[in-house]
Design a protein around this motif. Structure first.
Motif, mmCIF file in Angstrom:
data_model
loop_
_atom_site.group_PDB
_atom_site.id
_atom_site.type_symbol
_atom_site.label_atom_id
_atom_site.label_comp_id
_atom_site.label_asym_id
_atom_site.label_seq_id
_atom_site.Cartn_x
_atom_site.Cartn_y
_atom_site.Cartn_z
ATOM 1 N N ARG A 1 15.719 33.210 -49.874
ATOM 2 C CA ARG A 1 16.090 34.551 -49.431
ATOM 3 C C ARG A 1 15.013 35.143 -48.530
ATOM 4 O O ARG A 1 15.320 35.840 -47.550
ATOM 5 N N GLU B 1 27.523 36.156 -49.469
ATOM 6 C CA GLU B 1 26.108 36.523 -49.633
ATOM 7 C C GLU B 1 25.805 37.868 -48.983
ATOM 8 O O GLU B 1 26.339 38.202 -47.926
ATOM 9 N N GLN B 2 24.932 38.614 -49.666
ATOM 10 C CA GLN B 2 24.385 39.853 -49.104
ATOM 11 C C GLN B 2 22.922 39.900 -49.522
ATOM 12 O O GLN B 2 22.565 40.561 -50.492
ATOM 13 N N VAL B 3 22.106 39.188 -48.808
ATOM 14 C CA VAL B 3 20.694 39.057 -49.197
ATOM 15 C C VAL B 3 19.742 39.668 -48.175
ATOM 16 O O VAL B 3 18.540 39.744 -48.418
ATOM 17 N N ALA C 1 29.500 40.891 -45.135
ATOM 18 C CA ALA C 1 29.950 40.794 -46.527
ATOM 19 C C ALA C 1 31.211 41.627 -46.741
ATOM 20 O O ALA C 1 32.175 41.177 -47.373
ATOM 21 N N THR D 1 19.889 45.465 -51.334
ATOM 22 C CA THR D 1 20.736 45.224 -50.157
ATOM 23 C C THR D 1 21.899 46.207 -50.058
ATOM 24 O O THR D 1 22.717 46.104 -49.151
ATOM 25 N N GLU E 1 14.797 29.931 -55.005
ATOM 26 C CA GLU E 1 15.794 30.901 -54.559
ATOM 27 C C GLU E 1 15.129 32.090 -53.875
ATOM 28 O O GLU E 1 15.616 32.592 -52.852
ATOM 29 N N ASP F 1 23.199 42.408 -44.035
ATOM 30 C CA ASP F 1 24.312 41.520 -44.404
ATOM 31 C C ASP F 1 25.596 42.282 -44.711
ATOM 32 O O ASP F 1 26.651 41.671 -44.891
ATOM 33 N N LEU G 1 27.040 37.589 -53.991
ATOM 34 C CA LEU G 1 25.656 37.345 -54.382
ATOM 35 C C LEU G 1 24.804 38.343 -53.606
ATOM 36 O O LEU G 1 24.498 38.147 -52.430
ATOM 37 N N LYS H 1 15.327 33.716 -45.032
ATOM 38 C CA LYS H 1 16.491 34.265 -44.335
ATOM 39 C C LYS H 1 16.211 35.674 -43.825
ATOM 40 O O LYS H 1 16.577 36.028 -42.693
ATOM 41 N N LYS I 1 24.431 47.143 -52.614
ATOM 42 C CA LYS I 1 25.718 46.687 -53.169
ATOM 43 C C LYS I 1 26.639 47.875 -53.485
ATOM 44 O O LYS I 1 27.853 47.788 -53.330
ATOM 45 N N VAL J 1 30.504 31.630 -52.570
ATOM 46 C CA VAL J 1 30.164 33.040 -52.739
ATOM 47 C C VAL J 1 30.004 33.719 -51.386
ATOM 48 O O VAL J 1 29.777 33.066 -50.358
#
Length: 698
Positions: free
Chosen positions: A579, A418-420, A29, A52, A575, A25, A47, A582, A54, A416
């Motif tokens: 994820r 997302e970076q999941v 992102a 992932t 949740e 992601d 998110l 996905k 960050k 938001v």
């Protein structure tokens, strides 16, 4: 007010140096956040699920936006982890670490119920203090700066403009009276010590003055001919070896709370006026004991400020020294940043509430001291920022969290970024709900299955007593287990996590300390006892964070022991499943085979051995100088004061690398791993320069 300085310049643009490329992601992102920032949007929420990348996303964003960045985190441990990762990716830029410099801190307090006065007691970490000064120095002298800080950065700090005004700036050829120069250094809170030459001191030998700035590991030398500055150089404080010859040098004060003679005179007059006014109030109210107490303490502090320019607890008079009005906001680290800085708040669901809570916690303690004559009312103005003051001082903000809180979600209206999806293809763990009846026997069996596969287990409980009792029970049943909670010493906590990864034990039992920011890829099972007990430790946010601890292992599972499904459990499970779906879809579409996260277990000894082997290969082992002294020395820098690389001859560079390698190994042998790590980093820079010289045939 932001400081205005002609020193601030762009040493280099932000440049990420890594073999990694954005994946999963991350590309989307990074592009979306960059678009929103450039469009002028005030707030952005990322998110980002556990694992992932960050931190890498922040590094790539800094490279694209090329603006100074402040990263705020909820505690020192996470800040250190974040800073180290950024330093690896941005080796040519200034990545600074700014946290409270206390190893131990007992604030001044008074308990009227028992008439108990608790004097301020603290133990200051000299290295962390140096890093704090290094952070403000970088902010005032270069644009390519990222400061990674804990929430304590919103606490009062000296005025940046006064910090600049008191700076000593010298050029070759300047004319200055030698004695006036020495007085200037004393006014900057440097102390003369001709024997023990340490940071924050200077020594004098005839017309030669040597200083170790508070924020440096190298010393500077000023050589004068009469009243003229004849030579300026940077040197090693122990060996005296000259590292660079400089045409210009500047030295910042040894403390952030510094004031010139005129400002200090005004401050003392203002303190005396407030003291007279406050004493009249106390005496009129019949509080004679409090009045006498306040008179004695304050007059002693005033005399110390007159004689030596400082006193114990001088920060309590910061309002007078800064010349601020009563009730006005203090200067903080935020005031050292230029207007266009970017704020990143990591673990925002935890950090944002901390920022809002700091002011009232400090104010209640100060009110008690003021009411009983231990401090002047102006002491209350040495404080953290209120939430509103904080918001006034920040600009564009990025909130990072796997579970964004209500405030940041409201700021962006739920929109938001997302970076999941994890670049490794790792999928969020499967969540299995089990009954509480027989939960310990079931847990023992699950632990046995994991230990046979050489995997680790985390168990979360609700109380410290429960964590200790469960650990004892597991030990009685032959399980290698330890517990971790807030009463465990800070250094021991770090050791426990490393020992768990190394396989010295298999099960770690804890409470909420097992939630945010722990990278434990060897953990394949997280067991949550009493998952259906609604509350802070079993809220939806806490459960999602806890589930994330098993997201770094291919076979990760989370077992919730509960007799009913609470709303928090339902939210966390939904949740996690979203994820998970996905990530699975991403893996299927691209044929990604989930790979286990192979995060190296950091061991400074291993790093030192590798660095030494690389050095031997680069320069050969012949003729190495055996200079292993008893006391390791600070690392040498391969940059001069202006940030330029050294131009030392190749032979000198080889000798310098050899000496530093010896010192690095000596530091490690004496278990001074922070010193060894700094030396290791300096050696890397020097070897990079040496390889460049070899490639150029110099």
């Amino acid at each position: 007010m932001r400081p205005v300085t002609d020193l601030q310049r762009k040493v280099a643009p932000f440049k990420v140096v890594t073999d990694m490329v954005p994946a999963g992601d991350q590309p989307a992102a990074i592009a979306e956040i960059e678009k929103r920032i450039r469009a002028g949007e005030k707030d952005t929420v990322l998110l980002g699920a556990t694992g992932t990348g960050k931190t890498a996303t922040v590094a790539w964003l800094a490279e694209r936006l090329d603006r100074p960045v402040l990263v705020m985190l909820p505690n020192k441990t996470l800040a250190a982890q974040f800073a180290n990762e950024l330093r690896e990716m941005l080796p040519d830029n200034a990545v600074e670490y700014f946290v409270s410099y206390y190893d131990y801190y007992q604030p001044e307090a008074y308990i009227p119920q028992t008439d108990t006065y608790i004097e301020k007691d603290s133990s200051i970490n000299d290295e962390v203090e140096r890093l704090r000064h290094s952070a403000t120095n970088s902010l005032l002298t270069r644009r390519d700066t990222i400061v990674v800080a804990s929430v304590s950065c919103i606490y009062g700090l000296g005025t940046p403009q006064e910090y600049l005004d008191r700076m000593l700036r010298l050029h070759i050829g300047d004319r200055m009276d030698r004695d006036a120069l020495l007085r200037h250094l004393v006014g900057m809170q440097y102390s003369r010590n001709d024997l023990a030459f340490t940071r924050g001191t200077f020594r004098v030998r005839g017309d030669t003055i040597e200083i170790i700035p508070q924020y440096e590991e190298l010393a500077v030398r000023i050589e004068m001919f009469g009243d003229e500055v004849e030579r300026l150089s940077t040197l090693h404080p122990l060996t005296g070896e000259v590292i660079t010859e400089d045409r210009e040098l500047y030295v910042f004060p040894a403390t952030h709370y510094v004031a010139g003679e005129e400002r200090m005179a005004r401050a003392i007059a203002s303190i005396e006026a407030e003291l007279a006014e406050r004493l009249a109030e106390l005496e009129q109210a019949g509080k004679l004991l409090e009045a006498q107490r306040l008179r004695m303490r304050t007059t002693y502090d005033i005399e110390m400020m007159r004689q030596v320019g400082s006193c114990s607890g001088i920060e309590n008079y910061s309002r007078h020294i800064d010349g601020r009005a009563a009730g006005s906001a203090p200067n903080t680290l935020l005031d050292y940043f230029p207007e266009d800085f970017l704020l990143v708040i990591d673990e925002s669901h935890q950090t944002v509430p901390q920022i809002g809570a700091m002011y009232e916690g400090d104010a209640s303690r100060k009110r008690m001291l003021v009411d009983h004559g231990f401090r002047l009312p102006s002491a209350s103005d040495n404080r953290p920022l209120t939430w509103d003051e904080f918001c006034e001082r920040i600009g564009q903000t990025i909130y990072l969290s796997a579970t964004p809180g209500p405030y940041e979600m409201q700021q962006v209206g739920g929109d938001v970024v997302e970076q999941v999806i994890r670049p490794t293809g790792l999928v969020d763990p499967q969540v299995i709900i089990k009954p509480t009846k027989g939960q310990i026997d079931d847990l023992l069996e699950e632990i046995r299955l994991r230990t046979e596969r050489n995997e680790r287990v985390l168990v979360t409980t609700l109380t410290k007593k429960m964590s200790e009792d469960l650990t004892d029970y597991l030990l009685e049943n032959g399980v290698r287990a330890r517990y971790l909670h807030s009463e465990v010493d800070t250094l021991r906590r770090i050791e426990l996590l490393r020992e768990l990864r190394m396989g010295e034990f298999d099960v770690l039992v804890g409470i909420n300390l097992l939630r945010e920011g722990l990278d434990l890829p060897e953990v394949s099972l997280v067991a949550i006892l009493d998952a259906d007990k609604e509350g802070f430790l079993r809220s939806g946010t806490a459960l999602i964070q806890t589930i994330g601890r098993a997201a770094r292992n291919v076979s990760g599972e989370v077992h919730m022991y509960a007799d009913k499904i609470t709303p928090s459990m339902e939210r966390a499970i939904d949740e996690t499943n979203r994820r998970r779906e996905k990530q699975v879809a991403y893996n299927v579409a691209r044929g990604v085979d989930p790979q286990p996260l192979r995060k190296r277990i950091a061991d400074i000894l291993d790093q030192i051995n590798r660095e030494d082997a690389d050095t031997q290969q680069l320069i050969g082992g012949a003729g190495r100088q055996q200079s292993r002294g008893k006391s390791p020395v600070p690392g040498l820098s391969s940059r001069n004061k202006s940030g330029d690389k050294t131009t030392a001859p190749r032979g000198d560079l080889v000798t310098l690398i050899e000496q530093l390698t010896d010192q690095m190994r000596a530091a490690a042998a004496e278990l001074q791993f922070e010193v060894a790590a700094r030396l290791r980093d300096e050696i890397k820079e020097l070897k990079h320069e040496l390889r460049g010289m070899q490639a150029a045939g110099v």
